[in-house]
Scaffold this active site. Sequence first.
Site, mmCIF file in Angstrom:
data_model
loop_
_atom_site.group_PDB
_atom_site.id
_atom_site.type_symbol
_atom_site.label_atom_id
_atom_site.label_comp_id
_atom_site.label_asym_id
_atom_site.label_seq_id
_atom_site.Cartn_x
_atom_site.Cartn_y
_atom_site.Cartn_z
ATOM 1 N N CYS A 2 -9.701 -13.743 -3.546
ATOM 2 C CA CYS A 2 -9.824 -15.137 -3.984
ATOM 3 C C CYS A 2 -11.293 -15.451 -4.253
ATOM 4 C CB CYS A 2 -9.305 -16.136 -2.971
ATOM 5 S SG CYS A 2 -7.588 -15.963 -2.598
ATOM 6 N N ARG A 27 -12.160 -10.537 -7.384
ATOM 7 C CA ARG A 27 -11.741 -10.891 -6.022
ATOM 8 C C ARG A 27 -10.291 -11.325 -5.953
ATOM 9 N NH1 ARG A 27 -16.810 -12.008 -3.023
ATOM 10 N NH2 ARG A 27 -15.558 -12.583 -1.237
ATOM 11 N N TRP A 74 -5.707 -14.483 -5.001
ATOM 12 C CA TRP A 74 -5.017 -13.237 -4.653
ATOM 13 C C TRP A 74 -4.010 -13.650 -3.588
ATOM 14 C CZ3 TRP A 74 -4.008 -9.962 -0.533
ATOM 15 C CH2 TRP A 74 -3.679 -8.647 -0.850
ATOM 16 N N ASN A 100 -10.659 -20.212 0.264
ATOM 17 C CA ASN A 100 -10.570 -18.763 0.462
ATOM 18 C C ASN A 100 -10.355 -18.524 1.948
ATOM 19 O OD1 ASN A 100 -11.154 -18.309 -2.162
ATOM 20 N ND2 ASN A 100 -13.158 -17.361 -1.819
ATOM 21 N N GLY A 101 -9.550 -17.530 2.279
ATOM 22 C CA GLY A 101 -9.325 -17.218 3.690
ATOM 23 C C GLY A 101 -7.864 -17.425 4.044
ATOM 24 N N GLU A 449 -10.284 11.093 -1.049
ATOM 25 C CA GLU A 449 -10.831 10.016 -1.871
ATOM 26 C C GLU A 449 -10.260 10.089 -3.299
ATOM 27 O OE1 GLU A 449 -12.135 7.315 -1.535
ATOM 28 O OE2 GLU A 449 -13.171 6.833 -3.389
ATOM 29 N N LYS A 453 -8.000 7.178 -5.212
ATOM 30 C CA LYS A 453 -8.368 6.633 -6.537
ATOM 31 C C LYS A 453 -7.166 6.679 -7.472
ATOM 32 C CE LYS A 453 -11.267 5.005 -5.840
ATOM 33 N NZ LYS A 453 -12.341 4.828 -4.882
ATOM 34 N N GLU A 456 -4.346 4.217 -6.442
ATOM 35 C CA GLU A 456 -4.559 2.772 -6.504
ATOM 36 C C GLU A 456 -4.607 2.225 -7.926
ATOM 37 O OE1 GLU A 456 -8.174 0.921 -4.975
ATOM 38 O OE2 GLU A 456 -9.258 2.793 -5.223
ATOM 39 N N HIS A 472 2.066 24.387 6.655
ATOM 40 C CA HIS A 472 2.675 23.879 7.886
ATOM 41 C C HIS A 472 3.616 22.707 7.619
ATOM 42 C CE1 HIS A 472 0.286 26.539 10.332
ATOM 43 N NE2 HIS A 472 -0.789 26.178 9.626
ATOM 44 N N LYS A 563 -10.610 -6.583 -4.789
ATOM 45 C CA LYS A 563 -11.838 -5.848 -4.517
ATOM 46 C C LYS A 563 -12.310 -6.036 -3.083
ATOM 47 C CE LYS A 563 -15.496 -3.498 -5.701
ATOM 48 N NZ LYS A 563 -15.260 -2.045 -5.756
HETATM 49 O O1 M6R Z 1 -15.952 -3.453 0.445
HETATM 50 P P1 M6R Z 1 -15.515 -2.340 1.341
HETATM 51 O O2 M6R Z 1 -16.273 -1.089 1.123
HETATM 52 O O3 M6R Z 1 -15.513 -2.749 2.791
HETATM 53 O O4 M6R Z 1 -13.999 -2.082 0.958
HETATM 54 C C1 M6R Z 1 -13.215 -1.193 1.698
HETATM 55 C C2 M6R Z 1 -11.938 -0.856 0.962
HETATM 56 O O5 M6R Z 1 -11.146 -1.999 0.820
HETATM 57 C C3 M6R Z 1 -12.220 -0.261 -0.428
HETATM 58 O O6 M6R Z 1 -13.042 0.850 -0.350
HETATM 59 C C4 M6R Z 1 -10.899 0.130 -1.119
HETATM 60 O O7 M6R Z 1 -10.314 1.195 -0.454
HETATM 61 C C5 M6R Z 1 -11.160 0.448 -2.584
HETATM 62 N N1 M6R Z 1 -10.219 -0.245 -3.402
HETATM 63 C C6 M6R Z 1 -11.066 1.880 -2.894
HETATM 64 O O8 M6R Z 1 -11.326 2.166 -4.227
#
Ligand code: M6R
Length: 568
Positions: A2, A27, A74, A100-101, A449, A453, A456, A472, A563
């Site tokens: 948000c 956001r 969001w 927000n929150g 990682e 990627k 997501e 295993h 984000k």
């Molecule tokens: O802002 P941050 O680094 O604390 O965010 C942590 C995760 O939410 C963030 O890395 C998330 O996993 C990303 N979407 C990955 O690409």
Amino acid sequence: MCGIFGYIGKLDADSFLIEGLKNLEYRGYDSAGVAIVDNGKINVVKRAGKVSELKSELLKNKLAGTLGIAHTRWATHGLPTELNAHPHTDIDKKVTLVHNGIIENYLELKKEYNLKVISEADTEVIAALLAKINGKDNLEKLKKTCELLKGSYALAVIFSNEPNIIYLAKKESPLMVGESQDKILISSDANAFRKYCKNFYILKNNEFAKISDKKIEFFNKNKKINKQTNKFLNTFNFQNKNKYLMQDEILQTPDAIRETAQFFENFKDIKNYFKNIDKIYLVACGTAYHSCLFGKKYLDFLNVPIFAEIASEFKYSKPLITKNTLCIFVSQSGETADTISCVKKCKCKTLAITNVPNSSITFACKKTILMKAGWERAVASTKAYSCQLLIFYLLKCLLKEEKPKTKTLVSDAKKYLKTLNIKALALKALSYEKIMFIGRQGDYITAKESALKLKEISYINCIACPSGELKHGTLALVDEKTLVILISTQKSLKVKNDLTKKEIEARGGTCLIASPEEGADIKFPSLSRDLMPIISILPFQALACEVSILKGYNPDKPRNLSKSVTVE
Ligand code: M6R
């Protein structure tokens, strides 16, 4: 999660509000709305969908007025509908606000105060409560209402009996006020108004503001307070050239590395903070957690126990914390609620590694190391990840009193990105039902990682597995519809990795090798063991981005994600 934006000035507010919301769309982007005051009347327009939907509506039916608040949402409570979108008002339209929150006790408040609401949003309860609560003036009503709220909030409020004022309140959710000669801007991220303001104020928890076109006043629970302004740090001008932010942000990695390495010179005193520590906890979420897994490897020479922990799990664990324990919190945004909530439990040395100056985590931790990756707005974290690994490497060098071997890293990264062509691999990947990333040691972290990627932003069912662990259990998944990408950067593990490839192929799966060796299916540059992970992630970030685009998605705004995850 948000975004809030506000404007008070001499020109019409609508275009500033839309520009602000566009900057904040990373956001949250499932619905958006504005409230603009025209001759004392508060007009509200909301739309489900992206900010562009709202913009089209405002182009068709312009709202006049030089004071306004805006929000991009969001969804947490209720579907992303127009009804649930912000601004929210009470039933009599005495109060209009954006939030927000999360208000944890909104259902209890609704019942206790018999509040009439029409949406599913927790925010509407705040508006209804604020309209009902007694107080000598609007500020007192806002303070009294905030005392009843449990949870987190950044609020921008307009009262119909004082339509030339925007009131603000803040607890655990960021809120800033920027000032230039002819306008005042409000935002949940100062970057959103950076273009217009040199100085800005940061509200702290339980602080309030009362803003008119003439003055900005700040208050705490008891009295009026004076606040210092903050200046923006100089930042390198990161170039945007492509259709999607994520494409740009991957290409910005070399500049981000250079800027971060130079800026690290300012944090050399941190060496003293590592004296006499008895153990280290590295705490973060998502991509930042993966950088912590590497952090553990970079720092293992310290010969103290090091634990890399997922923040949302660490919160409920029983860490062995003494006054000599060092807890390092890694967060690109510095606003991740899961991570910040862990800081409170660590009564010991605390160090934040973040990309955002003055973010909540910098206030929560005793020490901070700032990265200089530049504004990262695509939801998938890319250049910030490489910079987080770089910080851990630079910390290692600092603590070991070794000169960092980064002389050619920036040019190596630039050269590599120039030659990297991932399209054929992306097209190939699309023809498989399942994708796996595997590797050993650090390469397994890169595999994790890479899988995150791809998941997501392309919504492909994809997992990571340590190569040796495949046999295993997970090998059962491998068939002719499976593509396995085996990351193999260490010569000493090559023989074992070649065996794993054979195991996969014997089950009908396709196995591509990613390595610095000539003839590799995905070729890395030759780099030292310490520097390799900073670069070896690049092809997989690019792959995820390309697959997402080929599937017709917008990689910057994946479904169900935001984000900066400011709720636990
Ligand atoms: O802002 P941050 O680094 O604390 O965010 C942590 C995760 O939410 C963030 O890395 C998330 O996993 C990303 N979407 C990955 O690409």
